[in-house]
Design an enzyme around this catalytic site. Structure first.
Site, PDB file in Angstrom:
ATOM      1  CB  CYS A   1      -0.559   0.022   1.071  1.00  0.00           C
ATOM      2  SG  CYS A   1      -1.365   1.597   1.496  1.00  0.00           S
TER       3      CYS A   1
ATOM      4  CB  THR B   1      -3.055   4.865   0.912  1.00  0.00           C
ATOM      5  OG1 THR B   1      -3.606   4.206  -0.184  1.00  0.00           O
ATOM      6  CG2 THR B   1      -4.096   6.335   1.960  1.00  0.00           C
TER       7      THR B   1
HETATM    8  P1  5GP Z   1      -1.285  -7.226   3.617  1.00  0.00           P
HETATM    9  O1  5GP Z   1      -0.902  -7.665   4.567  1.00  0.00           O
HETATM   10  O2  5GP Z   1      -0.886  -7.398   2.576  1.00  0.00           O
HETATM   11  O3  5GP Z   1      -0.537  -6.222   5.206  1.00  0.00           O
HETATM   12  O4  5GP Z   1      -2.088  -5.967   3.719  1.00  0.00           O
HETATM   13  C1  5GP Z   1      -3.485  -6.345   2.976  1.00  0.00           C
HETATM   14  C2  5GP Z   1      -4.510  -5.347   2.396  1.00  0.00           C
HETATM   15  O5  5GP Z   1      -3.353  -4.234   2.058  1.00  0.00           O
HETATM   16  C3  5GP Z   1      -5.741  -5.994   1.926  1.00  0.00           C
HETATM   17  O6  5GP Z   1      -6.947  -6.193   2.846  1.00  0.00           O
HETATM   18  C4  5GP Z   1      -5.846  -4.108   1.714  1.00  0.00           C
HETATM   19  O7  5GP Z   1      -6.673  -3.593   3.105  1.00  0.00           O
HETATM   20  C5  5GP Z   1      -4.515  -3.443   1.463  1.00  0.00           C
HETATM   21  N1  5GP Z   1      -4.837  -2.774   0.394  1.00  0.00           N
HETATM   22  C6  5GP Z   1      -4.470  -4.002  -0.489  1.00  0.00           C
HETATM   23  N2  5GP Z   1      -4.065  -3.129  -2.140  1.00  0.00           N
HETATM   24  C7  5GP Z   1      -4.214  -2.516  -1.630  1.00  0.00           C
HETATM   25  C8  5GP Z   1      -3.503  -1.409  -2.675  1.00  0.00           C
HETATM   26  O8  5GP Z   1      -3.659  -1.340  -3.739  1.00  0.00           O
HETATM   27  N3  5GP Z   1      -3.796  -0.107  -1.673  1.00  0.00           N
HETATM   28  C9  5GP Z   1      -3.633   0.019  -0.321  1.00  0.00           C
HETATM   29  N4  5GP Z   1      -4.068   1.455   0.233  1.00  0.00           N
HETATM   30  N5  5GP Z   1      -3.867  -0.419   0.101  1.00  0.00           N
HETATM   31  C10 5GP Z   1      -4.309  -2.208  -0.760  1.00  0.00           C
END
Ligand code: 5GP
Length: 357
Positions: A181, A183
């Protein structure tokens, strides 16, 4: 402008203090939980760990492996009704994901009318603070009074309560903590994930609802911290990525090891296999699913190559083993008791990384 000065924490800012325990083995620990959902009136029993609805993670292949252990999968939004025909998904352990657009909703309706056994709907947008999102949750609740609705993402108590009052059973928590992410870089918006979990869990539990801690877990220890902080479910993207069942494209690269092979009189080479993984708001995802990034927005996700990790079974065992061990350290015979048994200590260093590359 206003400033909130009390410190908000992330997983890396705390450790869980060990406590006296009469548990003699990890085998004695039960990770199953039963939840009763506020609006749907349904009950669910399982191990409350979820695969995220991301490409390479929220796939049928991953869902079929996870359901063997009673773990849950939020399926990617790109599956069409016809794709479901040949699968053997257990409806108790999968949710059909949707955005709030007309096309998304139409797709959801077609899936749910063709497969009425599916009872979980995951309404997922990057920013759960828009009026239109709340209106959509309310509309889906009216149309599907007996379905269990997951809605997100938010990071504060006020919006958690509002979404519950508008009809969501389970609130998905996390803005910006995800492994792919961007953001926080693109917008400066976010909230440290451990504090978000504590505050939203408190708000949801007061209304008889549940939360999902979504994003930011990088190890089984982080999963344990999320449950310790009050999460009812923990959702994982990156930790479930890179496996056979995700269906990603494998990339094998040959590289110089830096050593010299005396027998062959030549530099030594080795091979590494990677899988491409990307955020669902990344340029890669937008090219794939929406024909490119619309010109009024920027991408808020990364595309990375992660080491290929084989079958997901081993990763599942590793996460569940870590979690059972946490429970024995703090004297919690069940996952339900983990948060009651958790005392966090604030730290400035989490672990010794002297041999890490
Ligand atoms: P991880 O377990 O990989 O740290 O986080 C997974 C979460 O990241 C997902 O469930 C979703 O909420 C968020 N996420 C997935 N793709 C994106 C993206 O392209 N941008 C953002 N801001 N969040 C994402």
């Amino acid at each position: 402008m206003r400033m909130e000065s009390d410190i908000k924490l992330d997983f890396k800012d705390v450790l869980i203090r060990p406590k006296r325990s009469n548990l003699s083995s990890r085998k004695q620990v039960s990770l199953e939980r039963t939840y009763h959902f506020k609006h749907s009136g349904r009950s669910w029993t399982g191990i409350p760990i979820m695969a995220a609805n991301m490409d390479g993670v929220g796939t049928f292949g991953i869902a079929k492996e996870l359901q063997k252990h009673n773990l849950f999968t939020c399926l990617v939004k790109s599956y069409e009704p016809d794709d479901f025909d040949t699968t053997e998904l257990h409806p108790e352990y999968v949710a059909i994901s949707t955005g709030i657009g007309k096309k998304d909703y139409d797709r959801l309706r077609r899936i749910l009318s063709a497969y009425p056994d599916f009872r979980f709907i995951c309404i997922d947008v990057a920013n759960g603070y828009s009026e239109a999102f709340g209106d959509f949750v309310e509309k889906v609740r009216k149309d599907y009074p007996d379905h269990t609705i997951i809605a997100g993402n938010v990071v504060t108590a006020d919006m958690t309560q509002e979404l519950v009052l508008r009809g969501a059973d389970i609130i998905k928590v996390g803005i910006g903590p995800g492994s792919v992410c961007t953001t926080r870089i693109q917008t400066g918006v976010g909230y440290p994930q451990l504090s978000a979990i504590m505050e939203c869990a408190d708000a949801a539990h007061g209304l008889g609802a549940q939360i999902i801690a979504d994003g930011g877990c990088t190890s089984p220890g982080d999963v344990a911290k999320a449950f310790g902080a009050g999460a009812d479910f923990v959702m994982l993207g990156g930790m479930f990525a890179g496996h056979d069942e995700g269906g990603g494209h494998l990339i094998t690269e040959t590289y110089l090891t830096g050593r010299y092979n005396e027998a062959k009189q030549q530099p030594e080479y080795d091979k590494k296999t990677f899988v491409e993984f990307y955020g669902m708001s990344s340029e890669t995802a937008m090219d794939k699913h929406h024909g490119g990034v619309a010109d009024y927005r920027s991408s808020e996700g990364r595309t990375v190559r992660i080491p290929y990790r084989g079958e997901v079974q081993r990763t599942i065992q590793n996460i569940l083993g870590g979690l059972r061990s946490t429970c024995t350290y703090v004297g919690a015979p069940t996952l339900k008791q983990l948060s009651k048994c958790t005392t966090f200590v604030r730290v400035t260093k989490q672990y010794n990384d002297v041999f890490e590359e």
